[in-house]
Enzyme design. Structure first.
Site, PDB file in Angstrom:
ATOM      1  N   ASP A   1     -11.761  -2.444   2.443  1.00 55.99           N
ATOM      2  CA  ASP A   1     -12.954  -1.601   2.529  1.00 55.99           C
ATOM      3  C   ASP A   1     -12.807  -0.313   1.734  1.00 55.99           C
ATOM      4  O   ASP A   1     -11.749  -0.015   1.178  1.00 55.99           O
ATOM      5  CB  ASP A   1     -13.242  -1.267   3.995  1.00 55.99           C
ATOM      6  CG  ASP A   1     -13.730  -2.473   4.777  1.00 55.99           C
ATOM      7  OD1 ASP A   1     -14.314  -3.382   4.151  1.00 55.99           O
ATOM      8  OD2 ASP A   1     -13.517  -2.514   5.999  1.00 55.99           O
TER       9      ASP A   1
ATOM     10  N   TYR B   1       0.199  -5.866   5.334  1.00 57.42           N
ATOM     11  CA  TYR B   1      -0.459  -4.558   5.286  1.00 57.42           C
ATOM     12  C   TYR B   1       0.484  -3.493   5.821  1.00 57.42           C
ATOM     13  O   TYR B   1       1.246  -3.738   6.769  1.00 57.42           O
ATOM     14  CB  TYR B   1      -1.731  -4.553   6.135  1.00 57.42           C
ATOM     15  CG  TYR B   1      -2.875  -5.357   5.570  1.00 57.42           C
ATOM     16  CD1 TYR B   1      -3.859  -4.746   4.798  1.00 57.42           C
ATOM     17  CD2 TYR B   1      -2.980  -6.723   5.806  1.00 57.42           C
ATOM     18  CE1 TYR B   1      -4.924  -5.473   4.285  1.00 57.42           C
ATOM     19  CE2 TYR B   1      -4.034  -7.463   5.290  1.00 57.42           C
ATOM     20  CZ  TYR B   1      -5.006  -6.831   4.529  1.00 57.42           C
ATOM     21  OH  TYR B   1      -6.043  -7.557   4.011  1.00 57.42           O
TER      22      TYR B   1
END
Length: 306
Positions: free
Chosen positions: A60, A124
């Site tokens: 995002d 991540y």
């Protein structure tokens, strides 16, 4: 003469603050996605048909990538041979030089290869800074690259205890985003690794000047932490929600057992309010593919006509 269409696996990185996210958006939007710029770069190759990047992992706005991946099909005009991998990397980077986007590598793969569905795992990293009372106390090199929290340093053993509950295969309904609630989407995901560790800030990690480091440590009580998660795939905003809950445990706002209770509840409305970690500290670190698959891909690619 017809040129062969060749599929490439592309690895790339970006500093996400100035983009709407990695995915393409309408060109009339004031802020574009990383994919918009990747495809503009691909247009400069003058392919016989427009090339589209198929992105492995969505990120995002304000989320960064140390290494994301995508595949692209390129068919050159006038019977020209396929691009060599090194030449393709150089050609794509040239129009991106003013952007915070960098092509890291390219590899020929067969037409059946898919950057998203062939990925075996994704990793991540979420970066947290503690010990500052306002964002301006962060070194300039850290701004937009970590979550600066103001509730004191983190209880690392409690966070590690809580992270153990996230390991394995679970229904992560409580950790999914309400904005992506799709009935047919399965909320079951597997977290293969969840690690929390003290870390170095940008300045202390990269500077070899001892006097600078001494001034840095005296002027601030800053500490840095990294939360790293690996799994085959994650729900939309799942990593930020897991990171937020673990930081809340580290701040003693939640207890480790609450993480297990949230998993068992399986209700996104049960997620604690004002707990989700902001996007700035999140980095897609790595997308992994099976080397045996890539070796097979290389063999098949070599059989294609040059």
């Amino acid at each position: 003469m017809i040129s062969p269409r060749v599929r490439y696996l592309i690895f790339f990185q970006y500093f996400g603050t100035k983009y709407s996210g990695v995915m393409e958006v309408s060109s009339d939007q004031p802020v574009l996605g990383v994919q918009n710029y990747l495809e503009k770069a691909a247009d400069t190759l003058k392919p016989s048909a427009r090339s589209k990047f198929v992105i492995s992992s969505r990120t995002d706005s304000r989320v960064h990538a140390l290494c994301n991946a995508a595949h692209i099909d390129i068919e050159r005009s006038n019977g020209q041979p396929p691009f060599a991998e090194r030449i393709l990397v150089e050609a794509l980077n040239r129009p991106l030089k003013r952007e915070a986007i960098r092509i890291l590598g390219a590899r020929r793969v067969p037409s059946s290869f898919h950057a998203r569905f062939s990925a075996r795992s994704r990793t991540y990293v979420y970066r947290v800074a503690t010990g500052c009372s306002c964002p301006f106390e962060l070194p300039v090199f850290e701004r937009n690259l970590c979550w600066a929290t103001y509730r004191g340093h983190l209880n690392l053993p409690a966070m590690q205890e809580a992270a153990a509950f996230l390991l394995g295969t679970h229904d992560f309904s409580t950790f999914r985003s309400a904005s992506s609630e799709i009935p047919e989407r399965r909320p079951v995901r597997t977290v293969a690794r969840a690690e929390i560790r003290p870390a170095s800030g940008f300045l202390s990690h990269h500077s070899k000047n001892k006097s600078v480091l001494r001034l840095f440590s005296l002027a601030s009580e800053l500490r840095f932490w990294e939360l790293e998660f690996t799994g085959p795939s994650f729900l939309y905003k799942q990593v930020r929600r897991m990171a937020g809950v673990l930081v809340a445990v580290g701040q003693n706002r939640l207890q480790p057992r609450h993480v297990e209770e949230l998993l068992q509840t399986r209700d996104l409305m049960a997620y604690p309010q004002n707990t989700i970690a902001p996007p700035d500290g999140l980095f897609l670190k790595e997308v992994e593919y099976c080397e045996a698959d890539l070796e097979t891909a290389t063999t098949e690619a070599k059989r294609q006509p040059l």
